[in-house]
Motif scaffolding. Structure first.
Motif, PDB file in Angstrom:
ATOM      1  N   ILE A   1      -2.772  13.380  -5.799  1.00 18.43           N
ATOM      2  CA  ILE A   1      -2.075  13.170  -7.067  1.00 18.43           C
ATOM      3  C   ILE A   1      -1.654  14.548  -7.547  1.00 18.43           C
ATOM      4  O   ILE A   1      -2.435  15.499  -7.509  1.00 18.43           O
ATOM      5  CB  ILE A   1      -2.966  12.477  -8.110  1.00 18.43           C
ATOM      6  CG1 ILE A   1      -3.222  11.040  -7.688  1.00 18.43           C
ATOM      7  CG2 ILE A   1      -2.320  12.522  -9.491  1.00 18.43           C
ATOM      8  CD1 ILE A   1      -4.113  10.264  -8.614  1.00 18.43           C
TER       9      ILE A   1
ATOM     10  N   VAL B   1       4.837  12.939 -12.164  1.00 19.46           N
ATOM     11  CA  VAL B   1       3.655  12.452 -11.472  1.00 19.46           C
ATOM     12  C   VAL B   1       4.051  12.116 -10.043  1.00 19.46           C
ATOM     13  O   VAL B   1       5.022  11.385  -9.820  1.00 19.46           O
ATOM     14  CB  VAL B   1       3.091  11.189 -12.163  1.00 19.46           C
ATOM     15  CG1 VAL B   1       1.965  10.585 -11.351  1.00 19.46           C
ATOM     16  CG2 VAL B   1       2.644  11.507 -13.579  1.00 19.46           C
TER      17      VAL B   1
ATOM     18  N   GLU C   1       2.187  10.599  -6.701  1.00 20.69           N
ATOM     19  CA  GLU C   1       0.980  10.011  -6.133  1.00 20.69           C
ATOM     20  C   GLU C   1       1.282   9.603  -4.700  1.00 20.69           C
ATOM     21  O   GLU C   1       2.244   8.880  -4.435  1.00 20.69           O
ATOM     22  CB  GLU C   1       0.526   8.793  -6.941  1.00 20.69           C
ATOM     23  CG  GLU C   1      -0.737   8.173  -6.392  1.00 20.69           C
ATOM     24  CD  GLU C   1      -1.210   6.959  -7.183  1.00 20.69           C
ATOM     25  OE1 GLU C   1      -2.305   6.493  -6.884  1.00 20.69           O
ATOM     26  OE2 GLU C   1      -0.484   6.478  -8.072  1.00 20.69           O
TER      27      GLU C   1
ATOM     28  N   GLN D   1       2.550   0.083  -9.515  1.00 17.49           N
ATOM     29  CA  GLN D   1       2.280   1.506  -9.697  1.00 17.49           C
ATOM     30  C   GLN D   1       2.956   2.028 -10.963  1.00 17.49           C
ATOM     31  O   GLN D   1       2.366   2.776 -11.726  1.00 17.49           O
ATOM     32  CB  GLN D   1       2.771   2.314  -8.493  1.00 17.49           C
ATOM     33  CG  GLN D   1       1.889   2.229  -7.279  1.00 17.49           C
ATOM     34  CD  GLN D   1       0.518   2.796  -7.540  1.00 17.49           C
ATOM     35  OE1 GLN D   1      -0.405   2.057  -7.853  1.00 17.49           O
ATOM     36  NE2 GLN D   1       0.370   4.081  -7.413  1.00 17.49           N
ATOM     37  N   GLN D   2       4.209   1.652 -11.162  1.00 18.66           N
ATOM     38  CA  GLN D   2       4.959   2.077 -12.340  1.00 18.66           C
ATOM     39  C   GLN D   2       4.245   1.613 -13.604  1.00 18.66           C
ATOM     40  O   GLN D   2       4.087   2.374 -14.554  1.00 18.66           O
ATOM     41  CB  GLN D   2       6.382   1.518 -12.289  1.00 18.66           C
ATOM     42  CG  GLN D   2       7.278   2.005 -13.402  1.00 18.66           C
ATOM     43  CD  GLN D   2       7.676   3.469 -13.245  1.00 18.66           C
ATOM     44  OE1 GLN D   2       7.893   3.933 -12.145  1.00 18.66           O
ATOM     45  NE2 GLN D   2       7.755   4.179 -14.343  1.00 18.66           N
TER      46      GLN D   2
ATOM     47  N   TRP E   1       0.989   3.680 -14.194  1.00 14.01           N
ATOM     48  CA  TRP E   1       1.257   5.032 -14.697  1.00 14.01           C
ATOM     49  C   TRP E   1       1.826   5.021 -16.109  1.00 14.01           C
ATOM     50  O   TRP E   1       1.521   5.905 -16.902  1.00 14.01           O
ATOM     51  CB  TRP E   1       2.167   5.801 -13.738  1.00 14.01           C
ATOM     52  CG  TRP E   1       1.354   6.375 -12.623  1.00 14.01           C
ATOM     53  CD1 TRP E   1       1.295   5.947 -11.321  1.00 14.01           C
ATOM     54  CD2 TRP E   1       0.426   7.458 -12.721  1.00 14.01           C
ATOM     55  NE1 TRP E   1       0.391   6.690 -10.616  1.00 14.01           N
ATOM     56  CE2 TRP E   1      -0.149   7.637 -11.448  1.00 14.01           C
ATOM     57  CE3 TRP E   1       0.027   8.291 -13.759  1.00 14.01           C
ATOM     58  CZ2 TRP E   1      -1.107   8.623 -11.186  1.00 14.01           C
ATOM     59  CZ3 TRP E   1      -0.922   9.271 -13.502  1.00 14.01           C
ATOM     60  CH2 TRP E   1      -1.474   9.431 -12.237  1.00 14.01           C
TER      61      TRP E   1
END
Length: 133
Positions: free
Chosen positions: A87, A104, A106, A116-117, A120
């Motif tokens: 990360i 970001v 990852e 994932q969006q 985050w």
């Protein structure tokens, strides 16, 4: 399992000096990123979330600019594998608008990109609440 790289930028209405400790210290990261973060004498970070430990080393620490944590399995012998999950947090400024962005990155096991969006956005929302940005 296949690994993917997730990259997203988030506008932050705060200075790099205020944000950086939340990206680079155990106490800062434990306020928004993980349930708890511990650092041992060997500078190994233990990110604890969902009751599980995830071990990482800080491979980049550029004051007020860039942090990268590379994850590893402490039970495996050190090898030459270069495909470790990581990360990365980068703080950038748009020179024209004087706006700060947190990038970001990852890299890890493949998840649904939309999921994932969403994860985050929630994490960054928590960070913004803490710093007021």
């Amino acid at each position: 399992m296949e690994k993917i790289k997730f990259v997203s930028d988030y506008q932050i209405n705060s200075s790099k000096k205020i944000i950086y400790p939340y990206l680079s210290t155990a106490s800062g990261l434990s306020q928004w990123f993980a349930d708890d973060v511990l650092i041992n004498e060997d500078k190994v970070y233990n990110f604890i979330y969902d009751g599980e430990s995830h071990y990482a080393r800080a491979v980049i620490m550029r004051l007020n600019h860039h942090v990268k944590f590379e994850f590893f399995d402490p039970d495996e012998e050190e090898d030459e594998e270069t495909d470790h999950p990581f990360i990365e947090f980068k703080l950038d400024e748009n020179e024209l608008t004087q706006t700060f962005y947190l990038r970001v990155v990852e890299y890890g096991d493949a998840y649904d990109e939309q999921e994932q969006q969403s994860i985050w956005e929630g994490l960054i929302g928590s960070l913004k609440e803490i710093i007021g940005g």
